[in-house]
Design a protein around this motif. Structure first.
Motif, PDB file in Angstrom:
ATOM      1  N   PRO A  57       1.087  -1.367   0.086  1.00 62.55           N
ATOM      2  CA  PRO A  57       0.025  -0.059  -0.037  1.00 62.55           C
ATOM      3  C   PRO A  57       0.925   1.749  -0.011  1.00 62.55           C
ATOM      4  CG  PRO A  57      -0.166  -1.086   2.393  1.00 62.55           C
ATOM      5  CD  PRO A  57       0.810  -2.132   1.195  1.00 62.55           C
ATOM      6  N   GLU A  58       0.375   1.842  -0.696  1.00 63.36           N
ATOM      7  CA  GLU A  58       1.098   3.667  -0.927  1.00 63.36           C
ATOM      8  C   GLU A  58       1.133   4.234   0.949  1.00 63.36           C
ATOM      9  OE1 GLU A  58       2.934   5.004  -3.177  1.00 63.36           O
ATOM     10  OE2 GLU A  58       2.106   3.157  -4.896  1.00 63.36           O
ATOM     11  N   GLN A  59       2.223   5.027   0.894  1.00 62.88           N
ATOM     12  CA  GLN A  59       2.059   5.256   2.140  1.00 62.88           C
ATOM     13  C   GLN A  59       1.368   6.648   1.818  1.00 62.88           C
ATOM     14  OE1 GLN A  59       3.773   4.814   5.132  1.00 62.88           O
ATOM     15  NE2 GLN A  59       4.365   2.433   4.011  1.00 62.88           N
ATOM     16  N   GLY A  60       0.761   7.019   2.977  1.00 60.00           N
ATOM     17  CA  GLY A  60      -0.040   8.531   3.222  1.00 60.00           C
ATOM     18  C   GLY A  60      -0.244   9.171   4.867  1.00 60.00           C
ATOM     19  N   SER A  61      -0.955   9.635   4.693  1.00 60.40           N
ATOM     20  CA  SER A  61      -1.023  10.881   5.664  1.00 60.40           C
ATOM     21  C   SER A  61      -1.515   9.289   6.581  1.00 60.40           C
ATOM     22  CB  SER A  61      -1.757  11.813   5.180  1.00 60.40           C
ATOM     23  OG  SER A  61      -3.836  11.489   5.258  1.00 60.40           O
ATOM     24  N   SER A  62      -1.276  10.808   7.682  1.00 66.89           N
ATOM     25  CA  SER A  62      -1.647   9.375   9.574  1.00 66.89           C
ATOM     26  C   SER A  62      -3.927  10.402   9.581  1.00 66.89           C
ATOM     27  CB  SER A  62      -0.186   9.837  10.684  1.00 66.89           C
ATOM     28  OG  SER A  62       0.634   8.723   9.928  1.00 66.89           O
ATOM     29  N   ILE A  63      -3.863   9.956  10.450  1.00 65.60           N
ATOM     30  CA  ILE A  63      -5.483  10.446  10.861  1.00 65.60           C
ATOM     31  C   ILE A  63      -5.380   9.471  11.985  1.00 65.60           C
ATOM     32  CG2 ILE A  63      -7.690  10.251  11.077  1.00 65.60           C
ATOM     33  CD1 ILE A  63      -7.566  10.606   8.378  1.00 65.60           C
ATOM     34  N   GLY A  64      -4.862   9.586  13.527  1.00 63.67           N
ATOM     35  CA  GLY A  64      -4.267   9.331  14.694  1.00 63.67           C
ATOM     36  C   GLY A  64      -3.923   8.414  14.646  1.00 63.67           C
ATOM     37  N   GLN A  65      -4.768   6.374  14.958  1.00 57.08           N
ATOM     38  CA  GLN A  65      -4.454   5.277  14.405  1.00 57.08           C
ATOM     39  C   GLN A  65      -4.379   5.314  12.904  1.00 57.08           C
ATOM     40  OE1 GLN A  65      -7.046   3.851  17.579  1.00 57.08           O
ATOM     41  NE2 GLN A  65      -7.058   2.165  16.163  1.00 57.08           N
ATOM     42  N   TYR A  66      -5.099   5.835  12.749  1.00 60.63           N
ATOM     43  CA  TYR A  66      -4.794   5.234  11.040  1.00 60.63           C
ATOM     44  C   TYR A  66      -4.081   6.174   9.695  1.00 60.63           C
ATOM     45  CZ  TYR A  66      -9.790   3.873  13.289  1.00 60.63           C
ATOM     46  OH  TYR A  66     -10.470   3.083  13.795  1.00 60.63           O
ATOM     47  N   ILE A  67      -3.450   5.069   9.037  1.00 62.21           N
ATOM     48  CA  ILE A  67      -3.558   5.126   7.774  1.00 62.21           C
ATOM     49  C   ILE A  67      -4.235   6.133   6.659  1.00 62.21           C
ATOM     50  CG2 ILE A  67      -1.137   5.849   5.911  1.00 62.21           C
ATOM     51  CD1 ILE A  67       0.725   3.999   8.635  1.00 62.21           C
ATOM     52  N   ASP A  71      -6.018   6.294  -1.924  1.00 63.54           N
ATOM     53  CA  ASP A  71      -6.998   5.423  -3.041  1.00 63.54           C
ATOM     54  C   ASP A  71      -7.875   4.872  -2.586  1.00 63.54           C
ATOM     55  OD1 ASP A  71      -5.665   3.654  -1.027  1.00 63.54           O
ATOM     56  OD2 ASP A  71      -4.937   2.276  -2.579  1.00 63.54           O
ATOM     57  N   GLY A  72      -8.767   5.643  -1.077  1.00 65.49           N
ATOM     58  CA  GLY A  72     -10.009   4.965  -0.683  1.00 65.49           C
ATOM     59  C   GLY A  72      -9.968   3.608   0.131  1.00 65.49           C
ATOM     60  N   THR A  73      -8.527   3.846   0.424  1.00 69.57           N
ATOM     61  CA  THR A  73      -8.179   2.604   1.732  1.00 69.57           C
ATOM     62  C   THR A  73      -7.608   2.843   2.772  1.00 69.57           C
ATOM     63  OG1 THR A  73      -5.734   2.039   0.759  1.00 69.57           O
ATOM     64  CG2 THR A  73      -8.040   0.747   0.031  1.00 69.57           C
ATOM     65  N   ILE A  74      -7.800   3.119   3.872  1.00 75.26           N
ATOM     66  CA  ILE A  74      -6.723   3.102   5.412  1.00 75.26           C
ATOM     67  C   ILE A  74      -6.760   1.776   6.321  1.00 75.26           C
ATOM     68  CG2 ILE A  74      -8.998   3.447   6.413  1.00 75.26           C
ATOM     69  CD1 ILE A  74      -8.667   6.265   7.431  1.00 75.26           C
ATOM     70  N   THR A  75      -5.313   1.647   7.005  1.00 76.51           N
ATOM     71  CA  THR A  75      -4.759   1.302   7.482  1.00 76.51           C
ATOM     72  C   THR A  75      -5.217   1.410   9.196  1.00 76.51           C
ATOM     73  OG1 THR A  75      -3.902   0.286   5.692  1.00 76.51           O
ATOM     74  CG2 THR A  75      -3.199  -0.196   7.929  1.00 76.51           C
ATOM     75  N   ASP A  76      -5.466   0.831   9.707  1.00 74.99           N
ATOM     76  CA  ASP A  76      -5.539   0.340  10.927  1.00 74.99           C
ATOM     77  C   ASP A  76      -4.092  -0.206  11.545  1.00 74.99           C
ATOM     78  OD1 ASP A  76      -5.710   0.630  14.110  1.00 74.99           O
ATOM     79  OD2 ASP A  76      -8.249   0.088  14.136  1.00 74.99           O
ATOM     80  N   THR A  77      -3.517   0.377  12.747  1.00 74.77           N
ATOM     81  CA  THR A  77      -2.029   0.632  12.674  1.00 74.77           C
ATOM     82  C   THR A  77      -1.830  -0.620  13.802  1.00 74.77           C
ATOM     83  OG1 THR A  77      -1.884   2.711  13.907  1.00 74.77           O
ATOM     84  CG2 THR A  77      -1.112   2.779  11.481  1.00 74.77           C
ATOM     85  N   LYS A  78      -2.924   0.148  14.587  1.00 77.69           N
ATOM     86  CA  LYS A  78      -3.611  -0.771  16.191  1.00 77.69           C
ATOM     87  C   LYS A  78      -4.028  -2.415  15.682  1.00 77.69           C
ATOM     88  CE  LYS A  78      -4.258   2.463  19.612  1.00 77.69           C
ATOM     89  NZ  LYS A  78      -4.759   2.896  20.282  1.00 77.69           N
ATOM     90  N   THR A  79      -4.642  -2.461  14.737  1.00 84.12           N
ATOM     91  CA  THR A  79      -4.622  -3.968  14.043  1.00 84.12           C
ATOM     92  C   THR A  79      -4.376  -4.408  13.324  1.00 84.12           C
ATOM     93  OG1 THR A  79      -6.689  -3.536  13.110  1.00 84.12           O
ATOM     94  CG2 THR A  79      -6.496  -3.273  15.055  1.00 84.12           C
ATOM     95  N   GLY A  80      -3.644  -3.801  12.172  1.00 81.50           N
ATOM     96  CA  GLY A  80      -2.887  -4.035  11.202  1.00 81.50           C
ATOM     97  C   GLY A  80      -3.494  -4.010  10.186  1.00 81.50           C
ATOM     98  N   LEU A  81      -5.405  -4.001   9.936  1.00 77.62           N
ATOM     99  CA  LEU A  81      -6.328  -4.531   9.260  1.00 77.62           C
ATOM    100  C   LEU A  81      -6.265  -3.257   8.337  1.00 77.62           C
ATOM    101  CD1 LEU A  81      -9.120  -5.547  12.033  1.00 77.62           C
ATOM    102  CD2 LEU A  81      -7.943  -7.178  10.106  1.00 77.62           C
TER     103      LEU A  81
END
Length: 210
Positions: A57-67, A71-81
């Motif tokens: 996944p492309e690196q992006g901007s941080s929103i709290g615990q999310y990245i 591209d319409g996707t977001i990753t939860d850094t705590k769960t890896g989902l």
């Protein structure tokens, strides 16, 4: 006379040597062109094949615990989902385009199998435990596990998941003791609940992020 013979002999030798050198060069050229002699550099020839890398996944901007990957996707850094930012039917930077689609539980399960989005085809309906990780209670949680009164609705990070309906979203977890029901999360109170699978509810898809 003797000197002339010596000169003649000298030039005969020079011509003979030149002829030999030219012939050797021509022979080497033929061997190279016929691939009898390998003309590739040793380091290039011995270089092992490069493995095919998985799509990252492309690196992006941080929103709290999310990245937000942009591209319409977001990753939860705590769960890896990895989640789709928008519920099914919606699109755009703020999920402002389209119309929220609602499905029965069976339709939602099938929808997840059919989606190919942002280069991934392994999207799925989240389990109830995965869906619960999206709940955000701005005023904390009461003793029953619901958001305290006064918590911002919908009970989710609205910057990470804009335009989220503050009602029910399907999980992919059936009710063990009731074959006609499945678990949902109410994003007005942030708590899980069991509903009949025939209800039409919103869907947000997830993948394991690997």
């Amino acid at each position: 006379m003797l000197d002339d013979k010596r000169k003649w002999s000298y030039w005969v030798k020079v011509v003979a040597i030149g002829t030999l050198i030219g012939g050797a060069a021509a022979l080497i050229g033929v061997l190279y062109s016929s691939n009898i002699i390998d003309n590739e550099p040793r380091e290039k020839k011995d270089k092992p094949p490069q493995p095919q890398l998985k799509k990252e996944p492309e690196q992006g901007s941080s929103i709290g615990q999310y990245i937000d990957h942009g591209d319409g996707t977001i990753t939860d850094t705590k769960t890896g989902l990895m989640w789709k930012r928008c519920a099914e039917g919606l699109s755009g930077d703020n999920c402002e385009h389209g119309k929220l689609e609602k499905y029965t539980w069976g339709e939602a399960m099938q929808r997840a199998k059919d989606v190919d989005y942002a280069g991934y085809s392994d999207w799925q309906l989240p389990s109830i435990e995965e869906l619960k990780t999206l709940v955000y209670c701005s005023k904390g949680v009461d003793k029953y596990g619901s958001c305290n009164d006064g918590s911002t609705e919908p009970t989710i990070n609205q910057q990470a998941f804009p335009n989220t309906e503050k009602w029910s979203y399907w999980s992919g977890t059936p009710i063990a003791y009731n074959s006609g029901s499945a678990w949902v999360v109410f994003f007005n109170y942030g708590n899980p609940f069991a509903l009949n699978r025939s209800n039409d509810l919103a869907v947000r898809l997830v993948r394991n992020g690997q």
